[in-house]
Each structure stands twice: as C-alpha cells, then as structure tokens.
Design a protein around this motif. Sequence first.
Motif, PDB file in Angstrom:
ATOM      1  N   LEU A 255       0.823  -1.207   0.000  1.00  9.99           N
ATOM      2  CA  LEU A 255       0.000   0.000   0.000  1.00  9.99           C
ATOM      3  C   LEU A 255       0.858   1.259   0.000  1.00  9.99           C
ATOM      4  O   LEU A 255       0.487   2.273  -0.592  1.00  9.99           O
TER       5      LEU A 255
ATOM      6  N   PHE B 111       0.390   4.433  -2.332  1.00 19.42           N
ATOM      7  CA  PHE B 111       0.239   5.789  -1.816  1.00 19.42           C
ATOM      8  C   PHE B 111       1.234   6.735  -2.491  1.00 19.42           C
ATOM      9  O   PHE B 111       0.884   7.865  -2.877  1.00 19.42           O
TER      10      PHE B 111
ATOM     11  N   VAL C 258       1.592   9.795   6.131  1.00 19.37           N
ATOM     12  CA  VAL C 258       0.937   8.501   5.956  1.00 19.37           C
ATOM     13  C   VAL C 258       1.736   7.461   6.739  1.00 19.37           C
ATOM     14  O   VAL C 258       2.818   7.043   6.316  1.00 19.37           O
TER      15      VAL C 258
ATOM     16  N   ASN D 197       2.132   4.084   7.258  1.00 18.94           N
ATOM     17  CA  ASN D 197       1.723   2.870   6.574  1.00 18.94           C
ATOM     18  C   ASN D 197       2.560   1.651   6.928  1.00 18.94           C
ATOM     19  O   ASN D 197       2.076   0.523   6.833  1.00 18.94           O
TER      20      ASN D 197
ATOM     21  N   ASN E  28      -3.354   7.208   9.221  1.00 14.19           N
ATOM     22  CA  ASN E  28      -2.794   5.986   9.777  1.00 14.19           C
ATOM     23  C   ASN E  28      -3.450   4.784   9.122  1.00 14.19           C
ATOM     24  O   ASN E  28      -4.678   4.738   8.989  1.00 14.19           O
ATOM     25  N   VAL E  29      -2.645   3.810   8.723  1.00 14.73           N
ATOM     26  CA  VAL E  29      -3.175   2.603   8.102  1.00 14.73           C
ATOM     27  C   VAL E  29      -3.454   1.574   9.187  1.00 14.73           C
ATOM     28  O   VAL E  29      -2.541   1.051   9.824  1.00 14.73           O
TER      29      VAL E  29
ATOM     30  N   SER F 191      -6.547  -1.649  10.082  1.00 17.48           N
ATOM     31  CA  SER F 191      -7.012  -2.872   9.429  1.00 17.48           C
ATOM     32  C   SER F 191      -8.324  -3.289  10.067  1.00 17.48           C
ATOM     33  O   SER F 191      -8.556  -3.055  11.266  1.00 17.48           O
TER      34      SER F 191
ATOM     35  N   LYS G  85      -3.464  -3.072  15.513  1.00 21.49           N
ATOM     36  CA  LYS G  85      -4.354  -2.296  14.653  1.00 21.49           C
ATOM     37  C   LYS G  85      -5.535  -1.728  15.435  1.00 21.49           C
ATOM     38  O   LYS G  85      -6.063  -0.663  15.071  1.00 21.49           O
TER      39      LYS G  85
ATOM     40  N   VAL H 106      -7.510   4.444   8.066  1.00 21.13           N
ATOM     41  CA  VAL H 106      -8.131   3.599   7.055  1.00 21.13           C
ATOM     42  C   VAL H 106      -8.001   2.154   7.498  1.00 21.13           C
ATOM     43  O   VAL H 106      -6.934   1.711   7.946  1.00 21.13           O
TER      44      VAL H 106
ATOM     45  N   VAL I 217      -6.306   2.834  -1.603  1.00 19.31           N
ATOM     46  CA  VAL I 217      -5.564   4.089  -1.454  1.00 19.31           C
ATOM     47  C   VAL I 217      -6.389   5.281  -1.940  1.00 19.31           C
ATOM     48  O   VAL I 217      -6.439   6.331  -1.278  1.00 19.31           O
TER      49      VAL I 217
ATOM     50  N   ALA J 125      -8.989   6.037   0.649  1.00 23.96           N
ATOM     51  CA  ALA J 125      -8.404   6.615   1.863  1.00 23.96           C
ATOM     52  C   ALA J 125      -8.049   8.081   1.658  1.00 23.96           C
ATOM     53  O   ALA J 125      -8.338   8.933   2.506  1.00 23.96           O
TER      54      ALA J 125
END
Length: 265
Positions: A13, A17, A84, A86, A135-136, A138, A152, A176, A208, A211
């Motif tokens: 990802l 991004f 980001v 990630n 922030n990524v 899940s 997460k 996301v 992406v 997001a």
Amino acid sequence: MGTALVTGASAGLGLEFAWQLATARHDVVLVARDEGRLTRLAAQLEAAAGIRAEVLAADLTDRADVERVAARLRDDERPVGLLVNNAGMGLNQPFVDGDVAAEERALDLMVRAPMVLSHAAAGAMKRRGRGAILNVGSVAGLTASGTYSAHKAWVRVFTEALAVELKGTGVTATVVAPGFTHTEFHERGRIDTAHYPSVAWLDAEDVVAGALADVRRGVVLSTPSLRYKAVSTILKLVPRSAVRTFSGYRRALADDAPDVPTVDA
C-alpha cells in the motif's frame, strides 16, 4: 500542492500511496529500510509525475531512525502537509510459542513509530494551522487474530483520540481500515490465504484512492468498500465470544516455511 511523507513506501500500500500522491502533484518523502529500492522509486516518480521525491532510508523498529524521520516532520523550513503512517509487519507465528523479540519489533513498528511520528507531525501542522495524518489500520483490529489485531486496534483508537484533540486546529486525523488487499504482503510472509474467497480481496489502487478521498473530506474512520463496511458493522455488533470463535493465528503456506516476518517497511 504540498509534501506528503509515506512510511513503508517501497512496497504494498505504501508504494501505491506514493504513486497516487505523486500523480496528484504532491512532492513526496519516501521512508523505508531499502535505500536502493527507494532511490529507484524516487527516480521513477520524478520522471513520471514531475514532482520532487526525497529518499529517507530508515528502520522504524530502531528508535534512533524513528527520531530522524520525526525530525524531518518537525522541520518548518520544509513542511510536510500529509503524514501517511503505513509501515507494517505481519508475523507468521503464534504468540505463546513464538519469538517475543519479533513481537517487540512488530510493536515498535506498528505502535511506537506511528505514535512518535504522529506527535512530531501534529505539533508542526498545528503550528501552521493545517495538515493531515493518515494511519493505516485494518479490519483485523476488530477481530482477535494475534498481536497484529491488537496493534491495529490501538491504531484505530489512537487515531480517533488524535482527531478529537486536533478538532478546530485545521489538522485532521484519519485511520483507514482495509480488509484483505492484493499486495505482496501475504506472499512475502508465507501466510496461507487459500481459504479466503475472491470476494474478500480488495485492490490496492481502490483502497488508497478511497483513503485519500476520505482524508480530503476530513473523515476519521475510513473503511474501503461496502463489503468491509458491512463486515465491520457486524464485528462491532456481534458478541465478542463469537468474534473470538472465528479469529486466530493462520498457518504458513507450507509446514516447513520459516516463521519470518513480512515487512511493508
């Protein structure tokens, strides 16, 4: 158009991004461990999109390296408008019988690093009165599948708390929470995904794009796709005993596959 800093930019990802931000005319700061891979990516982005791509090689499980990235985020002479967070790691091991040192590295990467970097970015952005942190997380953060779920879940709650604190400052925080996404993440970690139906999988490009659209709208909780919105709603409504029944560590693709971490960092 401003500068975006992306961690874990060399793969998965993070790579997507980087490309979408560059094609939207954002300069980018690319953060990951593999300097050679980042350098090649930077050259490709500059040639294709006509933007400036800066390489910042760092191992985000190392506190000193995290601080170097934090210092870049605090630099008011070269402002970063979007962070980001990630970079992530999938540990192909159960907790009790696994390597606790690997667990500590995963915690450093997916909890400590986003916290430190968000603190640095939020402070600088608040001074300027504008900016965004993505922030990524899940959908796994709503399950009970090992420490990855715990990490997460922390990212989700942390981002919500950050959004509350930043309200009215001109700075936003978004998390996301995608489900299974087509990247090399699972293959690199030798994680068995054969039992998951094709409908469970999302495309990285769509995740992406969704997001970043939610960041522009100031959305706090971003869940890509109607199917995972439905899954997330169900996971929040059903008893936790039911969630635990269908959660758990998944074995590797082969019985003799090494329990090595897969890192999007």
